[in-house]
Structures are given as structure tokens and as C-alpha cells.
Write an enzyme that holds these catalytic residues in place. Structure first.
Site, PDB file in Angstrom:
ATOM      1  N   HIS A 133       7.417  -6.074   9.823  1.00  0.00           N
ATOM      2  CA  HIS A 133       8.737  -6.728   9.833  1.00  0.00           C
ATOM      3  C   HIS A 133       9.179  -6.968   8.392  1.00  0.00           C
ATOM      4  O   HIS A 133       8.371  -7.248   7.523  1.00  0.00           O
ATOM      5  CB  HIS A 133       8.656  -8.082  10.572  1.00  0.00           C
ATOM      6  CG  HIS A 133       9.981  -8.595  11.002  1.00  0.00           C
ATOM      7  ND1 HIS A 133      10.806  -9.293  10.166  1.00  0.00           N
ATOM      8  CD2 HIS A 133      10.646  -8.457  12.167  1.00  0.00           C
ATOM      9  CE1 HIS A 133      11.923  -9.601  10.803  1.00  0.00           C
ATOM     10  NE2 HIS A 133      11.860  -9.097  12.016  1.00  0.00           N
ATOM     11  N   ASP A 174       9.324  -6.654  19.299  1.00  0.00           N
ATOM     12  CA  ASP A 174       9.430  -5.480  20.173  1.00  0.00           C
ATOM     13  C   ASP A 174       8.100  -5.017  20.741  1.00  0.00           C
ATOM     14  O   ASP A 174       8.080  -4.130  21.598  1.00  0.00           O
ATOM     15  CB  ASP A 174      10.068  -4.324  19.378  1.00  0.00           C
ATOM     16  CG  ASP A 174      11.518  -4.625  19.034  1.00  0.00           C
ATOM     17  OD1 ASP A 174      11.898  -4.502  17.855  1.00  0.00           O
ATOM     18  OD2 ASP A 174      12.266  -5.035  19.949  1.00  0.00           O
TER      19      ASP A 174
HETATM   20  C1  SDX Z   1      13.436  -5.636  14.740  1.00  0.00           C
HETATM   21  O1  SDX Z   1      15.214  -7.661  10.597  1.00  0.00           O
HETATM   22  C2  SDX Z   1      15.034  -8.233  11.766  1.00  0.00           C
HETATM   23  O2  SDX Z   1      15.057  -9.439  11.910  1.00  0.00           O
HETATM   24  C3  SDX Z   1      14.840  -7.273  12.934  1.00  0.00           C
HETATM   25  C4  SDX Z   1      14.465  -7.872  14.263  1.00  0.00           C
HETATM   26  C5  SDX Z   1      15.596  -8.718  14.822  1.00  0.00           C
HETATM   27  O3  SDX Z   1      15.306  -9.612  15.621  1.00  0.00           O
HETATM   28  O4  SDX Z   1      16.766  -8.397  14.549  1.00  0.00           O
HETATM   29  O5  SDX Z   1      13.320  -8.692  14.109  1.00  0.00           O
HETATM   30  C6  SDX Z   1      14.176  -6.803  15.304  1.00  0.00           C
HETATM   31  O6  SDX Z   1      14.052  -4.701  14.327  1.00  0.00           O
HETATM   32  C7  SDX Z   1      11.946  -5.709  14.642  1.00  0.00           C
HETATM   33  C8  SDX Z   1      11.319  -4.467  13.911  1.00  0.00           C
HETATM   34  C9  SDX Z   1      11.215  -3.331  14.933  1.00  0.00           C
HETATM   35  N1  SDX Z   1      10.822  -2.094  14.289  1.00  0.00           N
HETATM   36  C10 SDX Z   1       9.602  -1.558  14.446  1.00  0.00           C
HETATM   37  O7  SDX Z   1       8.702  -2.092  15.098  1.00  0.00           O
HETATM   38  C11 SDX Z   1       9.411  -0.191  13.790  1.00  0.00           C
HETATM   39  C12 SDX Z   1       8.082  -0.145  13.037  1.00  0.00           C
HETATM   40  N2  SDX Z   1       8.152  -1.052  11.895  1.00  0.00           N
HETATM   41  C13 SDX Z   1       8.507  -0.479  10.624  1.00  0.00           C
HETATM   42  O8  SDX Z   1       9.269   0.671  10.617  1.00  0.00           O
HETATM   43  C14 SDX Z   1       8.755  -1.497   9.533  1.00  0.00           C
HETATM   44  O9  SDX Z   1       7.743  -2.419   9.590  1.00  0.00           O
HETATM   45  C15 SDX Z   1      10.097  -2.223   9.518  1.00  0.00           C
HETATM   46  C16 SDX Z   1      11.230  -1.274   9.566  1.00  0.00           C
HETATM   47  C17 SDX Z   1      10.199  -3.182  10.655  1.00  0.00           C
HETATM   48  C18 SDX Z   1      10.166  -3.028   8.211  1.00  0.00           C
HETATM   49  O10 SDX Z   1      10.150  -2.110   7.189  1.00  0.00           O
HETATM   50  P1  SDX Z   1      10.229  -2.576   5.644  1.00  0.00           P
HETATM   51  O11 SDX Z   1      10.385  -4.043   5.522  1.00  0.00           O
HETATM   52  O12 SDX Z   1      11.232  -1.700   4.967  1.00  0.00           O
HETATM   53  O13 SDX Z   1       8.769  -2.273   5.139  1.00  0.00           O
HETATM   54  P2  SDX Z   1       8.333  -0.913   4.508  1.00  0.00           P
HETATM   55  O14 SDX Z   1       8.823   0.234   5.336  1.00  0.00           O
HETATM   56  O15 SDX Z   1       8.676  -0.937   3.071  1.00  0.00           O
HETATM   57  O16 SDX Z   1       6.743  -1.010   4.707  1.00  0.00           O
HETATM   58  C19 SDX Z   1       5.907  -1.612   3.733  1.00  0.00           C
HETATM   59  C20 SDX Z   1       4.578  -0.858   3.853  1.00  0.00           C
HETATM   60  C21 SDX Z   1       4.743   0.657   3.685  1.00  0.00           C
HETATM   61  O17 SDX Z   1       3.503   1.181   3.234  1.00  0.00           O
HETATM   62  P3  SDX Z   1       3.300   1.446   1.618  1.00  0.00           P
HETATM   63  O18 SDX Z   1       4.447   2.325   1.188  1.00  0.00           O
HETATM   64  O19 SDX Z   1       3.298   0.052   0.993  1.00  0.00           O
HETATM   65  O20 SDX Z   1       1.946   2.124   1.561  1.00  0.00           O
HETATM   66  O21 SDX Z   1       4.041  -1.039   5.176  1.00  0.00           O
HETATM   67  C22 SDX Z   1       4.008   0.236   5.843  1.00  0.00           C
HETATM   68  C23 SDX Z   1       4.938   1.145   5.092  1.00  0.00           C
HETATM   69  O22 SDX Z   1       4.566   2.516   5.257  1.00  0.00           O
HETATM   70  N3  SDX Z   1       4.459  -0.010   7.225  1.00  0.00           N
HETATM   71  C24 SDX Z   1       3.929   0.561   8.311  1.00  0.00           C
HETATM   72  C25 SDX Z   1       4.623   0.008   9.396  1.00  0.00           C
HETATM   73  N4  SDX Z   1       5.555  -0.862   8.944  1.00  0.00           N
HETATM   74  C26 SDX Z   1       5.444  -0.861   7.600  1.00  0.00           C
HETATM   75  N5  SDX Z   1       2.934   1.483   8.456  1.00  0.00           N
HETATM   76  C27 SDX Z   1       2.644   1.852   9.739  1.00  0.00           C
HETATM   77  N6  SDX Z   1       3.277   1.344  10.839  1.00  0.00           N
HETATM   78  C28 SDX Z   1       4.265   0.432  10.700  1.00  0.00           C
HETATM   79  N7  SDX Z   1       4.895  -0.056  11.789  1.00  0.00           N
END
Ligand code: SDX
Length: 428
Positions: A307, A364
Site C-alpha cells: 500500500h 482488497d
Molecule cells: C487500494 O491509495 C489508497 O488508499 C488505495 C486504497 C483505497 O482505499 O483507495 O487503499 C485501495 O488501491 C489498495 C491497493 C490495491 N492494489 C494492490 O493490491 C496491487 C498490488 N500492490 C502494489 O501494486 C503496490 O503495493 C501499490 C500499488 C498498492 C502501492 O505501490 P507503491 O506505493 O507505488 O509502491 P511501489 O510500487 O513503489 O513498491 C515499493 C516496493 C517495490 O520494490 P523495489 O523497487 O523497492 O524493489 O515494493 C514492491 C515494489 O516492487 N512491491 C511489491 C508489491 N507492492 C509493492 N512487490 C510484490 N508484490 C506487491 N504487491
């Protein structure tokens, strides 16, 4: 007022005022930076460190797993309130008195119908159309039948537009769902409460007595409350951005629906169940999927994990996880993907990759398992998220309009080609 922040840039000092929020958050106000520095701006792709506004609607603390709507803890609201009470709280700022709630209910019921010509638009969609796309289009189409809801300047006009969308949106959801199944389009009835009427509009069948299951009703009410707002998330920011051009409420909400559809945002609840199903088909091999999620060469992400704000447990995920056990138990539903989800969570939270990046289950991760137990099909999961988020989107739009915020228009740093002369085609 806190002391200023000082920025030193190319040997010059700039004093930037600081805003301290009611929960102690610090905002460095850069409103004057570009003018004073002769053009310098900040850069923050994804706005990970940038506040777009001051807001009094929702407070969340990602480190302490705190979520409050207008100061009330999500845990209390989920347990004690009705969804319509929470909608009133988010939009108007206070929990309603009984008479205020009765008036809201009455005003909504008066508007709980759609122009029959909207059915012609709905008929134009193939049955295979994703309901989020249908819903975004139909919500925009509402404008054609409610032109008075576009240029809302007075608080009365605003109230009327808010009542209309609260009343008509659930009907659009029910119609989109029933259309996919080839069922006749229903209106429910004015007797039951807002949440129960949504269920009735979705599931009532001709020639069958509709029996509302109190377990389903209570779980649905709680899930909608848990999804109702989440400060400046992607879809709420989209609603505020579109609304800032003074486009009307309905089209701003339509834009929010489109943003929510993405699998990185609200679309994740559908992607989670699809992921869990494929793990089940792969013999429950959770380690294989954890490895895929950690492999930078693999675009796969562990859906429902991580998140932007929560770097600890998402408080909503905790409530939904507990509710999943209760609801499936009470309904006598055995769903093997719930056990896979729990195992996946346990293994991920013991894995350094996820621990180091503070990746926890988000709202989710478990919600789809409950939706499925309530008889809601996978492609409708994000639509249910949208019903829950509707009051939040309305509240964010209303706050932005009442605060008379300027049109949203971010700057950029240009990194393209410098000036060059036009070349005739024969010279290229
Ligand atoms: C919602 O914003 C809100 O409030 C949203 C929400 C709401 O109520 O409105 O809470 C609802 O959208 C919840 C999130 C649902 N999405 C998912 O579950 C999809 C999977 N999650 C990711 O795609 C990710 O965690 C996000 C999109 C939710 C957040 O992404 P960020 O903040 O941009 O973080 P990032 O992509 O920069 O990740 C940081 C690191 C990265 O690795 P490094 O580059 O540091 O090595 O964490 C890794 C990412 O690759 N990472 C994951 C991951 N989420 C982050 N690796 C594997 N699986 C994941 N799910």
C-alpha cells in the site's frame, strides 16, 4: 503556526511556510516557490511525498494503522453505524440525527429511479462488457437526463446533485449486474433500507419471494463502510482533479470509477481472487507465487498486498479477515481460497522481501472472498468497491468545491529535445 522551512538553492535561501495538521502532519507550503526562485519547482512522480490539498474528511496513519472518518475510528463505524449514516458523516461532516437521517432517506427515495431511455444505452453494451466500464459510461450518461446537476454553484444545487447520485448509482449497479445475467431490470422497493435495497435490486428474481439474509445484509453494510473513503487515493484524487475544472459531480464520479478500475487500485479485489484461484489450480503452491512476486523480471505482483500509505497492517484488512471467517462460517460456505489466502499472508509476512518493504495485506486481499460468499460474482467486486467509495468521492468533490480550490494543473520538468529547425520531408 510552525517555523518556516528553509530551502537553499543555487546559493539563495528561501523561507517556505509550514502547515501543521490537526494530527501533527507537517506540510511545507511551496505555493510561492516558483515565483520567488524564478522557476524552480518540486518533482514527485506518483505524488508519494506531495500533498494536493488540506482536507478534513479522512485521517490515516500508515505507520500506526489508523483510519478515521471525520475523527471516528473505522473500527467503531464498521461495528456500530449504518452505511448511510457513514455516507452522511463523510459528506456533511457529522453523524446525522435521526431526523437528518430520515430526511436523507426520504430525499433519496424520491430520486430512486432512472429515465427509461437509459435502458436503451445499457442495451447497447455486449453482455460480456466489464461492469466497471458500463458503470463509468452510464454514470456519465446520467448527465444527459439530469442537466441541472452539472453547473452546481449553490449549496442547494450541490445537495440535489448529491441526492441524485446517491439514489441513482445503486440502480445503475444493479442494472449493470442484471443485464449481464439477462435478468429483468429491477427497482427494489422503498421499504427496505439503503443497503438492503441494493441487495434486493441485484438479487430479486421474478416469481420468487426475495428473502434477505441478515448475515449477508450485515456483512455488506460493513464492507461498504470499510470502503467509503481513503483520503487522497488515486480515484478520489481523480474526482477532485476532474471536479476542479467545474465539470459536474456525475462526470467527476465517472472519472473516479475509471481510476478505481485499475488492478493497482480497486481492481485488485478481482485480481486477488483470480490469483488465489490460479494458486489453487496449481495445487496451492503459494511459494511459487511468492517467488514470482519477488522476481523483478516477472511483472507479477502479489495482488492485495502492499500500500502507498500503510506500511503496517491496513486496519480494514484486519476487520475484513475476521469478518471472512465469521460470514463464511455463518453461511456455511467452505471456500478453499480463504485457507490459501491465510497461508499466503503468513508466508509473505515471514519473508524478508515483504517484511523489508513493509508489504502487508490491504483492503482488497480478503474482501473478494466475502463478496463471493455473498453471491457476488468476481467481475462485480470492483463495482461493489465503487458503491462503497461513492460517499467518499462525493465528500472529496464537495470539499474541493466549497473550499473554492483552483483548477488542478501540475507543472513538469521538460526533458525532451531542445529547439530545432523544421526539416522538409525530403531532407529527413
Ligand atoms: C487500494 O491509495 C489508497 O488508499 C488505495 C486504497 C483505497 O482505499 O483507495 O487503499 C485501495 O488501491 C489498495 C491497493 C490495491 N492494489 C494492490 O493490491 C496491487 C498490488 N500492490 C502494489 O501494486 C503496490 O503495493 C501499490 C500499488 C498498492 C502501492 O505501490 P507503491 O506505493 O507505488 O509502491 P511501489 O510500487 O513503489 O513498491 C515499493 C516496493 C517495490 O520494490 P523495489 O523497487 O523497492 O524493489 O515494493 C514492491 C515494489 O516492487 N512491491 C511489491 C508489491 N507492492 C509493492 N512487490 C510484490 N508484490 C506487491 N504487491
Amino acid at each position: 503556526m510552525a517555523e518556516n522551512a528553509t530551502l537553499v538553492l543555487q546559493g539563495k535561501k528561501y523561507e517556505l511556510p509550514v502547515t501543521i495538521g490537526t494530527e501533527g502532519e507537517i506540510g511545507i507550503n511551496i505555493k510561492s516557490l516558483r515565483a520567488e526562485s524564478g522557476g524552480a519547482i518540486t518533482l514527485d512522480p506518483g505524488y508519494k511525498n506531495t500533498g494536493s490539498c488540506e482536507s478534513a474528511i479522512t485521517f490515516l496513519d500508515g505507520e500506526k494503522s489508523i483510519l478515521r472518518y471525520r475523527g471516528y475510528a473505522i473500527e467503531d463505524l464498521a461495528e456500530k453505524a449504518s452505511f448511510l449514516e457513514v455516507a452522511y458523516l463523510l459528506i456533511f461532516g457529522e453523524l446525522p440525527t435521526q431526523s437528518e437521517l430520515d430526511k436523507l432517506n426520504k430525499d433519496i427515495k424520491k430520486q430512486a429511479y432512472l429515465d427509461d431511455d437509459l435502458k436503451k444505452i445499457l442495451d447497447g453494451f455486449p453482455k460480456s462488457a466489464h461492469p466497471m466500464g458500463v458503470l463509468a459510461s452510464m454514470t456519465s450518461a446520467l448527465v444527459a437526463f439530469n442537466p441541472g446537476s452539472v453547473n452546481v454553484n449553490s449549496q442547494e444545487d450541490m445537495y440535489n446533485a448529491i441526492i441524485k447520485i446517491l439514489a441513482k448509482f445503486p440502480i445503475l449497479v444493479a442494472w449493470a449486474f442484471r443485464k449481464r445475467n439477462g435478468w429483468p431490470l429491477e427497482y427494489g422497493d422503498g421499504s427496505s433500507n439503503y443497503v438492503n435495497n441494493i441487495l434486493k435490486m441485484m438479487f430479486d428474481m421474478p416469481n420468487e419471494k426475495y428473502e434477505l439474509n441478515p448475515i449477508v445484509s450485515e456483512a455488506f453494510n460493513k464492507l461498504l463502510i470499510l470502503h467509503a473513503d481513503h483520503e487522497q487515493n488515486c480515484s478520489a484524487s481523480t474526482v477532485r482533479m476532474v471536479g476542479s475544472s467545474h465539470a459536474g459531480l456525475f462526470v467527476s464520479i465517472s472519472a473516479g470509477i475509471s481510476a478505481l478500475w485499475g488492478p493497482l487500485h480497486g481492481g485488485a479485489n478481482q485480481a486477488v481472487v483470480e490469483m488465489l484461484e490460479s494458486i489453487k489450480e496449481n495445487g496451492g503452491d503459494t511459494q511459487k507465487y511468492l517467488a514470482k512476486a519477488k522476481d523483478k523480471e516477472d511483472p507479477f505482483r502479489l495482488m492485495g498486498f502492499g500500500h502507498r500509505v500503510y506500511k503496517n497492517f491496513d486496519p480494514r484488512a484486519k476487520i475484513i479477515k475476521k469478518s471472512a471467517d465469521e460470514v463464511l462460517g455463518k453461511l456455511g460456505v467452505e471456500d478453499p481460497v480463504l485457507d490459501i489466502a491465510k497461508r499466503l499472508e503468513k508466508e509473505a509476512l515471514q519473508d524478508d522481501y515483504f517484511v523489508k518493504r513493509k508489504l502487508y495485506p490491504n483492503v482488497d486481499f480478503y474482501s473478494g472472498i466475502i463478496y463471493r460468499a455473498l453471491g457476488i460474482p468476481t467481475e462485480m467486486f470492483t463495482v461493489i468497491f465503487a458503491i462503497g467509495r461513492l460517499p467518499g468521492w462525493i465528500a472529496q468533490w464537495r470539499e474541493m468545491r466549497l473550499r473554492k480550490e483552483p483548477i488542478g494543473r501540475p507543472r513538469q520538468i521538460y526533458v525532451g529535445r531542445n529547439k530545432r529547425d523544421f526539416q522538409e520531408i525530403q531532407d529527413r
